[in-house]
Design a protein around this motif. Structure first.
Motif, PDB file in Angstrom:
ATOM      1  N   ASN A 161      10.797   2.322  -1.821  1.00  0.00           N
ATOM      2  CA  ASN A 161      10.533   3.668  -1.358  1.00  0.00           C
ATOM      3  C   ASN A 161       9.847   3.571   0.004  1.00  0.00           C
ATOM      4  O   ASN A 161       8.969   2.737   0.196  1.00  0.00           O
ATOM      5  N   HIS A 162      10.201   4.423   0.959  1.00  0.00           N
ATOM      6  CA  HIS A 162       9.620   4.349   2.303  1.00  0.00           C
ATOM      7  C   HIS A 162       8.119   4.642   2.331  1.00  0.00           C
ATOM      8  O   HIS A 162       7.464   4.418   3.335  1.00  0.00           O
ATOM      9  N   MET A 163       7.559   5.115   1.221  1.00  0.00           N
ATOM     10  CA  MET A 163       6.126   5.397   1.156  1.00  0.00           C
ATOM     11  C   MET A 163       5.310   4.175   0.746  1.00  0.00           C
ATOM     12  O   MET A 163       4.092   4.233   0.711  1.00  0.00           O
ATOM     13  N   VAL A 164       5.973   3.068   0.419  1.00  0.00           N
ATOM     14  CA  VAL A 164       5.287   1.824   0.059  1.00  0.00           C
ATOM     15  C   VAL A 164       5.575   0.796   1.140  1.00  0.00           C
ATOM     16  O   VAL A 164       6.720   0.580   1.512  1.00  0.00           O
ATOM     17  N   TYR A 177       1.611   1.204  10.125  1.00  0.00           N
ATOM     18  CA  TYR A 177       2.272   1.117   8.827  1.00  0.00           C
ATOM     19  C   TYR A 177       3.741   0.745   8.997  1.00  0.00           C
ATOM     20  O   TYR A 177       4.427   1.254   9.884  1.00  0.00           O
ATOM     21  N   LYS A 178       4.216  -0.134   8.116  1.00  0.00           N
ATOM     22  CA  LYS A 178       5.624  -0.534   8.089  1.00  0.00           C
ATOM     23  C   LYS A 178       6.087  -0.504   6.644  1.00  0.00           C
ATOM     24  O   LYS A 178       5.511  -1.166   5.780  1.00  0.00           O
ATOM     25  N   ALA A 179       7.114   0.301   6.365  1.00  0.00           N
ATOM     26  CA  ALA A 179       7.653   0.393   5.010  1.00  0.00           C
ATOM     27  C   ALA A 179       8.313  -0.921   4.609  1.00  0.00           C
ATOM     28  O   ALA A 179       8.874  -1.632   5.447  1.00  0.00           O
ATOM     29  N   ILE A 208       0.851  -1.192   0.000  1.00  0.00           N
ATOM     30  CA  ILE A 208       0.000   0.000   0.000  1.00  0.00           C
ATOM     31  C   ILE A 208       0.886   1.240   0.000  1.00  0.00           C
ATOM     32  O   ILE A 208       1.961   1.226   0.594  1.00  0.00           O
ATOM     33  N   ARG A 209       0.449   2.256  -0.714  1.00  0.00           N
ATOM     34  CA  ARG A 209       1.126   3.556  -0.658  1.00  0.00           C
ATOM     35  C   ARG A 209       0.451   4.341   0.459  1.00  0.00           C
ATOM     36  O   ARG A 209      -0.731   4.663   0.369  1.00  0.00           O
ATOM     37  N   ILE A 210       1.212   4.642   1.499  1.00  0.00           N
ATOM     38  CA  ILE A 210       0.660   5.271   2.690  1.00  0.00           C
ATOM     39  C   ILE A 210       0.041   6.633   2.368  1.00  0.00           C
ATOM     40  O   ILE A 210      -1.014   6.976   2.898  1.00  0.00           O
ATOM     41  N   VAL A 250      -1.623  -0.620  -6.736  1.00  0.00           N
ATOM     42  CA  VAL A 250      -0.303  -0.125  -6.384  1.00  0.00           C
ATOM     43  C   VAL A 250       0.715  -1.265  -6.509  1.00  0.00           C
ATOM     44  O   VAL A 250       1.131  -1.839  -5.515  1.00  0.00           O
ATOM     45  N   PRO A 251       1.097  -1.618  -7.715  1.00  0.00           N
ATOM     46  CA  PRO A 251       2.102  -2.683  -7.841  1.00  0.00           C
ATOM     47  C   PRO A 251       3.467  -2.184  -7.369  1.00  0.00           C
ATOM     48  O   PRO A 251       3.800  -1.014  -7.536  1.00  0.00           O
ATOM     49  N   THR A 252       4.238  -3.062  -6.767  1.00  0.00           N
ATOM     50  CA  THR A 252       5.592  -2.675  -6.338  1.00  0.00           C
ATOM     51  C   THR A 252       6.585  -2.806  -7.488  1.00  0.00           C
ATOM     52  O   THR A 252       7.672  -2.266  -7.421  1.00  0.00           O
TER      53      THR A 252
END
Length: 168
Positions: A62-65, A55-57, A6-8, A129-131
């Motif tokens: 990227n720390h936002m995912v 939330y945990k990156a 997930i993108r926070i 939101v694919p990584t």
């Protein structure tokens, strides 16, 4: 429930658009990639929804995912909360509800639908939101099909624009 990936930022923007407001924000540990956020949506003077997000990156991205553990609480009069809980278990389709004639039952039904739709939209947000983008943009890919099946309201909720710029 847990959603991953997930993108926070997108998740928080969706909740803010729905009227939730930040109540608490902070870290439980010394881990810089973990954060806890409590959002509150006041429904009336005595009832509120609390959206708790842990939330945990994802390491190496990227720390936002990352991944999120979400718990939604309903606070209010005990009898009303119990009626919402009982009705929530019975509803299979989030767009339907028990059609009660009294105001508390109607309010209970609306809250149940809202809770189910919130979980559904969080799952949609994770799906879009694919990584990694390796095979997501080819015709017929599941990602493209998910985008095509989003309603107009969902597109407004998940995206800021109607167009995508793809840089390959």
């Amino acid at each position: 429930y847990v959603i991953d990936p997930i993108r926070i930022l997108n998740l928080l923007q969706m909740r803010i658009k729905e009227g939730y407001r930040a109540h608490q924000y902070g870290a439980r540990t010394n881990d810089p990639d973990r954060v806890d956020i409590l959002l509150v949506l006041k429904l009336d003077s005595s009832t509120a929804l609390q959206y708790e997000l842990s939330y945990k990156a994802i390491p190496g991205h990227n720390h936002m995912v990352g991944s999120a553990r979400i718990i939604i609480y309903l606070s209010g009069e005990a009898e009303f909360v119990e009626s919402v809980k009982a009705e929530f278990v019975q509803i299979a389709d989030p767009r339907e509800g028990c059609h009660g004639s009294s105001l508390p039952t109607d309010m209970s039904s609306r809250i149940c639908r809202m809770l189910k739709l919130t979980q559904e939209e969080d799952t949609h947000q994770s799906d879009i939101v694919p990584t990694a983008w390796s095979n997501h943009l080819v015709p017929g890919a599941p990602f493209i099909k998910r985008l095509a099946n989003l309603s107009g309201e969902q597109r407004l909720l998940h995206f800021r624009h109607d167009q995508f710029d793809c840089v390959c």
